[in-house]
Enzyme design. Structure first.
Site, short mmCIF file in Angstrom:
data_model
loop_
_atom_site.label_atom_id
_atom_site.label_comp_id
_atom_site.label_asym_id
_atom_site.label_seq_id
_atom_site.Cartn_x
_atom_site.Cartn_y
_atom_site.Cartn_z
N ASP A 127 42.72 47.91 31.59
CA ASP A 127 43.05 48.77 32.74
C ASP A 127 41.83 49.59 33.15
O ASP A 127 41.55 49.77 34.34
CB ASP A 127 44.27 49.67 32.44
CG ASP A 127 44.18 50.40 31.10
OD1 ASP A 127 43.29 50.07 30.29
OD2 ASP A 127 45.01 51.30 30.86
N ASP A 149 42.33 36.38 34.68
CA ASP A 149 42.82 35.99 36.00
C ASP A 149 42.72 37.17 36.94
O ASP A 149 42.17 37.09 38.05
CB ASP A 149 44.28 35.51 35.88
CG ASP A 149 44.86 35.12 37.22
OD1 ASP A 149 44.18 34.41 37.98
OD2 ASP A 149 46.01 35.54 37.51
N TYR A 192 49.95 32.07 29.60
CA TYR A 192 50.12 30.92 30.47
C TYR A 192 50.77 29.74 29.75
O TYR A 192 51.49 28.97 30.35
CB TYR A 192 48.76 30.44 31.02
CG TYR A 192 48.30 31.20 32.23
CD1 TYR A 192 48.06 32.57 32.16
CD2 TYR A 192 48.08 30.55 33.44
CE1 TYR A 192 47.62 33.26 33.26
CE2 TYR A 192 47.64 31.24 34.55
CZ TYR A 192 47.41 32.60 34.46
OH TYR A 192 46.97 33.28 35.56
N ASP A 215 39.61 38.08 39.92
CA ASP A 215 39.91 38.26 41.35
C ASP A 215 39.34 39.59 41.84
O ASP A 215 38.80 39.69 42.94
CB ASP A 215 41.42 38.26 41.60
CG ASP A 215 41.93 36.93 42.13
OD1 ASP A 215 41.27 35.91 41.86
OD2 ASP A 215 42.97 36.90 42.82
N LYS A 255 43.63 44.98 25.45
CA LYS A 255 44.55 46.11 25.32
C LYS A 255 44.80 46.32 23.84
O LYS A 255 45.93 46.20 23.35
CB LYS A 255 45.86 45.83 26.09
CG LYS A 255 45.75 45.96 27.59
CD LYS A 255 45.53 47.39 28.07
CE LYS A 255 46.79 48.22 27.96
NZ LYS A 255 46.53 49.62 28.46
C1 IPM Z 1 43.27 31.01 39.24
C2 IPM Z 1 44.61 30.94 39.89
C3 IPM Z 1 45.55 30.17 38.97
C4 IPM Z 1 45.69 30.95 37.69
C5 IPM Z 1 46.91 29.88 39.58
C6 IPM Z 1 46.79 29.20 40.92
C7 IPM Z 1 47.79 29.08 38.67
O1 IPM Z 1 45.09 32.20 40.18
O2 IPM Z 1 42.67 29.95 38.96
O3 IPM Z 1 42.80 32.12 39.00
O4 IPM Z 1 46.52 31.87 37.60
O5 IPM Z 1 44.96 30.64 36.76
MG MG Z 2 43.72 33.76 39.80
#
Ligand code: IPM
Ligand code: MG
Length: 368
Positions: free
Chosen positions: A228, A252, A146, A256, A196
């Protein structure tokens, strides 16, 4: 002399942000009364709302409000209206990433909890999630791909060349690993590092440093998993994880996924922490433009983010407990927003859910 008020920066942002924030503020009001808290809530613009009003997703005055505060309660940013802006100016990238960097919020805690009553909400077959689960993703938040340099696109004779850089230094790994081990001590006492190490130099350094940090925490078990494979195990048997530690990008993605298997993004809070007690608290789910303005969004993620804030930045675990038990009580008694309602089950809107949770916080106070 009266204690100075605790200042909280309130950045509701875009999409469902303002609606769920309103519900969370009602819960906070109830908690303030019951526990006799002295709080000051300072609202500031962020994201698309700030672009529209001030021409920037993170205006200087908003940063100042955050600097004046003990913590930031954040809603969500982004939406279709701002999607045609250049990538660097879009609300997500231009508000969230600089906030993380400016305040040195290197540790991101994302609990993914599936309540036993809500196993039907998980997209996984019930037998895989029976009894629910409770895992915590600890994601490194200010390093890796990032932020690593170089990060650029240049022209080449054949077209263009883009580069992002995954770079980590020992100290960046050490400090977030510490957070993971300390969190595990209050949980099932297991840290799993997703990496990884079969491919990446950075992962080899992560393993080495995390093993060293583990020596200071002999009561915590440490194991390793390729990222993975972690993605696969999360859909096979999420309950095998306790604390899942990841570098920025893996975290990230895996957070999710963990959120998705936990049923609804509308239930999951998060905390972003640095040195000291300052933190930023936000729901995991984002601005959900498809349902924004309809009053149907689930406010629980925002309300649980408030609870995390009381616990981690304000040192008031008893307030956090009251809020969490109000949420759990509402769930147990069948209160559902649309995202967590089973077929045919009655659901309520954002405001009603917020009021019900606020009412329960208030009445807990009466019992003590
Ligand atoms: C998160 C989001 C952010 C990230 C985006 C919106 C920049 O996906 O907080 O997980 O990738 O960190
Ligand atoms: Mg995210």
């Amino acid at each position: 002399m009266a204690e100075p008020k605790k200042i909280i920066a309130v950045l509701a942002g875009d999409g469902i942000g303002p609606e769920v924030m309103k519900a969370a503020r009602e819960v906070a009001d109830a908690a303030e009364k019951v526990f006799g808290l002295q709080m000051e809530w300072r609202e500031a613009l962020v994201g698309g709302a700030a672009i529209d009003a001030r021409g920037s997703a993170l205006p200087e005055e908003t940063i100042e409000v955050c600097r004046s505060a003990k913590a930031v309660l954040f809603g969500s940013v982004g939406g279709p209206k701002w999607e045609s802006l250049p990538p660097q100016e879009q609300p997500e990238r231009a508000a969230l990433l600089p906030l993380r960097k400016i305040f040195g919020l290197y540790a991101n805690l994302r609990p993914a909890v599936l309540y036993p009553e809500l196993v039907g909400c998980s997209p996984l077959r019930v037998e895989r999630v029976v009894g629910g689960f409770d895992l915590l993703v600890v994601r490194e938040l200010t390093g890796g791909l990032y932020f690593g340099k170089p990060k650029e696109t240049t022209k080449t004779p054949k077209g263009e060349r883009a580069v992002d850089t995954m770079v980590y230094e020992t100290y960046e790994i050490e400090r977030v690993a510490e957070v993971a081990f300390r969190a595990a001590a209050f949980r099932k006492k297991r840290v799993t590092l997703a990496d990884k190490a079969n491919v990446l130099e950075t992962s080899l350094l992560w393993r080495k440093v995390v093993k060293q940090v583990a020596l200071k925490h002999p009561q915590i078990a440490l194991d390793f998993i390729y990222a993975d494979n972690a993605a696969m195990q999360l859909v096979r048997e999420p309950s095998r994880f306790d604390v899942l530690l990841c570098e920025n990008l893996f975290g990230d993605m895996l957070s999710d996924e963990a959120a998705a298997v936990a049923g609804s993004l509308g239930m999951l809070p998060s905390a972003s922490l640095g040195e000291g007690s300052f933190g930023l608290y936000e729901p995991a789910g984002g601005s959900a433009p498809d349902i924004a303005g309809k009053g149907v969004a689930n406010p629980i993620a925002q309300i649980l983010s408030l609870a995390l804030m009381f616990e981690m930045s304000l040192g008031q675990p008893e307030v956090a407990r009251a809020i969490r038990s109000a949420v759990a009580g509402a769930i147990t008694d069948g209160w559902r927003t649309g995202d967590i309602a089973a077929k045919g089950e009655k659901s309520v809107g954002t405001g009603e859910m917020g009021k019900e949770i606020a009412r329960r916080v208030a009445s807990q106070g009466k019992k003590v």
